[in-house]
Design an enzyme around this catalytic site. Structure first.
Site, short mmCIF file in Angstrom:
data_model
loop_
_atom_site.label_atom_id
_atom_site.label_comp_id
_atom_site.label_asym_id
_atom_site.label_seq_id
_atom_site.Cartn_x
_atom_site.Cartn_y
_atom_site.Cartn_z
N GLU A 287 0.85 -0.89 -0.05
CA GLU A 287 -0.03 -0.12 -0.24
C GLU A 287 0.44 1.37 0.02
OE1 GLU A 287 -2.26 -0.59 3.99
OE2 GLU A 287 -3.40 -2.24 3.11
N PRO A 288 1.93 1.48 -0.97
CA PRO A 288 2.52 2.67 -1.31
C PRO A 288 2.24 3.89 -1.37
CG PRO A 288 2.67 1.33 -3.19
CD PRO A 288 1.75 0.32 -2.40
N GLY A 289 2.46 5.01 -0.98
CA GLY A 289 1.15 6.55 -1.53
C GLY A 289 2.98 7.05 -1.05
N ARG A 290 3.64 7.61 0.01
CA ARG A 290 3.94 8.86 -0.52
C ARG A 290 5.59 8.63 -1.87
NH1 ARG A 290 6.00 11.27 4.00
NH2 ARG A 290 5.76 9.93 5.25
N ARG A 326 3.36 19.24 6.16
CA ARG A 326 4.51 18.99 6.92
C ARG A 326 5.68 19.82 8.01
NH1 ARG A 326 7.51 15.55 5.12
NH2 ARG A 326 6.69 14.03 6.45
N TYR A 330 5.37 18.74 11.09
CA TYR A 330 5.95 16.91 12.34
C TYR A 330 7.44 17.89 12.08
CZ TYR A 330 2.63 14.61 9.81
OH TYR A 330 1.03 14.43 8.78
N CYS A 357 -0.90 33.04 11.33
CA CYS A 357 -0.62 34.45 12.42
C CYS A 357 -0.20 32.82 13.49
CB CYS A 357 -2.00 35.13 12.78
SG CYS A 357 -2.04 36.02 11.94
N TYR A 386 0.89 13.91 0.63
CA TYR A 386 0.19 14.96 2.26
C TYR A 386 0.34 16.03 1.94
CZ TYR A 386 0.82 9.95 3.29
OH TYR A 386 0.55 8.32 3.54
N1 LLP Z 1 -1.32 2.17 4.84
C1 LLP Z 1 -1.63 2.22 5.83
C2 LLP Z 1 -2.41 1.63 6.54
C3 LLP Z 1 -0.95 3.37 5.93
O1 LLP Z 1 -1.51 4.26 7.11
C4 LLP Z 1 -0.34 4.60 5.30
C5 LLP Z 1 0.09 5.97 6.21
C6 LLP Z 1 -0.45 3.80 4.52
C7 LLP Z 1 -0.50 2.20 3.46
C8 LLP Z 1 0.44 4.97 3.30
O2 LLP Z 1 1.20 5.10 3.68
P1 LLP Z 1 3.39 5.83 2.80
O3 LLP Z 1 3.41 5.10 1.90
O4 LLP Z 1 2.26 6.83 2.38
O5 LLP Z 1 4.16 5.93 4.25
N2 LLP Z 1 1.04 12.44 7.13
C9 LLP Z 1 2.17 11.83 7.46
C10 LLP Z 1 2.03 10.23 6.92
C11 LLP Z 1 0.78 9.64 7.52
C12 LLP Z 1 0.87 8.54 6.97
C13 LLP Z 1 0.12 7.18 7.63
N3 LLP Z 1 -0.24 6.24 6.52
C14 LLP Z 1 2.83 12.57 6.55
O6 LLP Z 1 3.06 13.66 5.98
O7 LLP Z 1 4.61 11.98 6.23
#
Ligand code: LLP
Length: 426
Positions: A287-290, A326, A330, A357, A386
Site C-alpha cells: 500500500e505505498p503512497g509517498r 508537513r 512534523y 498568524c 501529503y
Molecule cells: N497503508 C496504511 C494502513 C497507512 O496507514 C498508510 C499511511 C499507508 C498505507 C501509506 O503510507 P506511505 O507509503 O505513504 O508512507 N501525513 C504523514 C504520513 C501519514 C501516513 C499514515 N499512514 C506525512 O505527511 O508524513
C-alpha cells in the site's frame, strides 16, 4: 547545515536548464504565471515512472508469485491522479467513505480497493460492502462484529483480513510511526488469532488475508524483514488451525529522499519482500503512497516581502502551513529553491515563512537561498504526497490550485478554491 544538492537533480520529472527549473518540458515560472500561486505542480512521467518502476521491481523479485500495488489514496487523492494510476493498473488503499467516493467519481470500481482504518462507521462499512471492496482490513473485535452484522443484513459476504500490529520500530517522526504495540493501529497477534478461529466458519465473514503497516517514511528494510517474518509465521500457524489465507498485505511506508536521506531502492525493497514471503503461496499486497507521488510534486509560491529584524532575514511567501502542513506538523525538511536562478547571487540563510498568524507557520528557519525579491517564484520540493491532501482553510485561506504536467502540456486538475467554496455550508 550541509547544502543539499539541487533537488532538480534528484527528483525525476524535473530539471534545471540555464538556471530555469522545468517540470518535464515546461518552465515552472510559466506555470506560476498561468495558474497563479500557491499551486501544486505534478509531473505525470514522474508518477508513471515511480509506479511502473516499483511494479517491475516486484515482478522481477517475486517471479510467479502474484502481487498487487494498492496505492494509498490519502497521500494524494486528486481524481486525475487516481485515474492515471488506475490506467497503469494500480489498486487502491482507502481509509474512509470519502475516499471510496473519490474512486467512484474517478470511475474506479470498489473491487480494486482494500479498506483500512481503525474507525470505520456503519455507513462506511455498508457502502463498501455494497460496492464490493476487495478486502476489509479489520482493526478490532468490535469492528469484526459490526462487519458481520452488516454483511448479514445486506446478505453480502464480507472479504476480510485482520490488520495485525507488527510491534516493530519504524518511521521518521513519532507522529508517523504506527507499528508499535502502544499505537492505536491493528490488533495484537493473540487477539487476532482468536478472531480468525472464532469466525473461520462464519457465514458472513470470508477470511482472505492478513495485513500490517510498519510506519511511514521508513528508511530501512529491517522493519519490513521483522514484520514479514512474523506475518509469515502467523500465516503458517493459521493454516494449521484451518484458516487458509490468500493475501498477505504488508502496508506502505517506503521512505523517499527529501534532502539527504538514502531510502532503499525499489529493487532492494522488492527483494526483501520476496525473500520473506517465499514459499508461503500468498498473493502479496503493498500500500505505498509517498513513494509513488512525493517526488513528483512541487508547491509553487511567490515571495511577498523580505525583511530583516534583529539580524534575522525573513522571506515572507504567499504559501503557508494551511497549504502544506508537513514542516509545521512534523518538523519535516523540504528544500525550497528559486525557480529562476540569477547568476552570481550569493546564498544567504533565511527564514521562509507564510502569512498565517502562527509562529509555527515557517517552512524553514535558516535555509540557504540566493537574493530574492518580491514577486520571485520559489518551489518547495517533495510536495506530491501529503501536501494537497492535508491542506486546510485555516486563516480563511482558499486551498491551492493543482496542475498536472505531461511533456510540453499542462492542465489544471483542481481549481483554486474560491472564497465562496470556502464559506459554502455555513
Ligand atoms: N497503508 C496504511 C494502513 C497507512 O496507514 C498508510 C499511511 C499507508 C498505507 C501509506 O503510507 P506511505 O507509503 O505513504 O508512507 N501525513 C504523514 C504520513 C501519514 C501516513 C499514515 N499512514 C506525512 O505527511 O508524513
Amino acid at each position: 547545515m550541509t547544502r543539499a544538492l539541487d533537488p532538480a537533480a534528484y527528483n525525476p520529472g524535473f530539471s534545471r536548464r540555464n538556471g530555469r527549473t522545468f517540470c518535464e518540458d515546461i518552465p515552472l515560472s510559466a506555470i506560476a504565471q498561468r495558474a497563479g500561486t500557491p499551486a501544486y505542480v505534478y509531473s505525470q512521467s514522474a508518477i508513471e515512472g515511480a509506479y511502473l518502476g516499483l511494479d517491475r521491481a516486484l515482478t522481477r523479485a517475486l517471479g510467479k508469485a502474484p502481487h498487487s500495488i494498492c496505492y494509498a489514496v490519502k497521500a494524494n487523492s486528486n481524481l486525475n491522479l487516481l485515474r492515471l494510476l488506475a490506467r497503469l493498473g494500480s489498486n487502491f488503499d482507502i481509509v474512509s467513505g470519502g475516499e471510496l467516493e473519490r474512486l467512484r467519481r474517478a470511475g474506479i470500481s470498489a473491487r480494486r480497493a482494500v479498506f483500512s482504518g481503525v474507525g470505520k462507521t456503519r455507513e462506511e462499512i455498508s457502502e463498501a460492502l455494497c460496492g464490493g471492496v476487495l478486502i476489509f482490513n479489520v482493526e478490532s473485535p468490535a469492528e469484526l462484529e459490526l462487519l458481520e452484522r452488516e454483511a448479514a443484513r445486506l446478505r453480502k459476504r464480507a472479504a476480510a483480513s485482520i490488520r495485525v500490529n507488527p510491534d516493530v520500530e519504524a518511521g521518521a517522526h513519532p507522529h508517523i510511526a504506527t507499528g508499535r504495540r502502544h499505537h492505536k493501529f491493528g490488533v495484537d497477534w493473540l487477539q487476532a488469532r482468536r478472531m480468525y478461529v472464532s469466525h473461520r466458519n462464519s457465514k458472513w465473514i470470508a477470511w482472505q488475508g492478513i495485513s500490517a503497516h510498519v510506519g511511514s517514511q521508513v528508511l530501512s528494510l529491517t522493519p519490513y524483514r521483522q514484520a514479514l517474518a512474523r506475518l509469515a509465521d502467523y500465516v503458517r500457524d493459521l493454516a494449521r488451525a484451518g484458516v487458509s489465507l490468500r493475501y498477505l498485505d504488508i502496508g506502505g511506508g517506503l521512505g523517499v529522499r527529501y534532502t539527504t536521506e538514502h531510502p532503499p531502492t525499489y529493487s532492494a525493497y522488492a527483494r526483501t519482500l520476496a525473500t520473506q514471503t517465499r514459499g508461503l503461496g500468498c498473493h502479496l499486497l503493498i500500500e505505498p503512497g509517498r513513494s509513488i507521488v512525493a517526488a513528483a510534486g512541487v508547491l509553487l509560491m511567490r515571495v511577498l516581502y523580505t525583511k530583516e529584524t534583529r539580524g534575522k532575514r525573513f522571506v515572507v511567501v504567499d504559501a503557508a502551513m494551511n497549504d502544506f502542513m508537513r514542516p509545521a506538523l512534523y518538523s519535516a525538511v523540504h528544500p525550497i529553491t528559486q525557480v529562476e536562478k540569477h547568476a552570481g547571487g550569493k546564498m544567504k540563510k533565511v527564514a521562509i515563512v507564510g502569512p498565517v498568524c502562527e509562529t509555527g507557520d515557517e517552512f524553514h528557519d535558516a535555509w540557504p537561498l540566493g537574493d530574492v525579491k518580491a514577486g520571485d517564484v520559489l518551489a518547495l520540493w517533495g510536495a506530491g504526497a501529503y501536501g494537497a491532501s492535508m491542506a486546510s482553510n485555516y486563516n480563511s485561506r482558499p486551498r491551492p490550485a493543482e496542475v498536472l504536467v505531461e511533456g510540453k502540456r499542462f492542465r489544471g486538475i483542481r481549481k483554486r478554491e474560491t472564497r465562496a467554496d470556502m464559506i459554502r455550508g455555513e
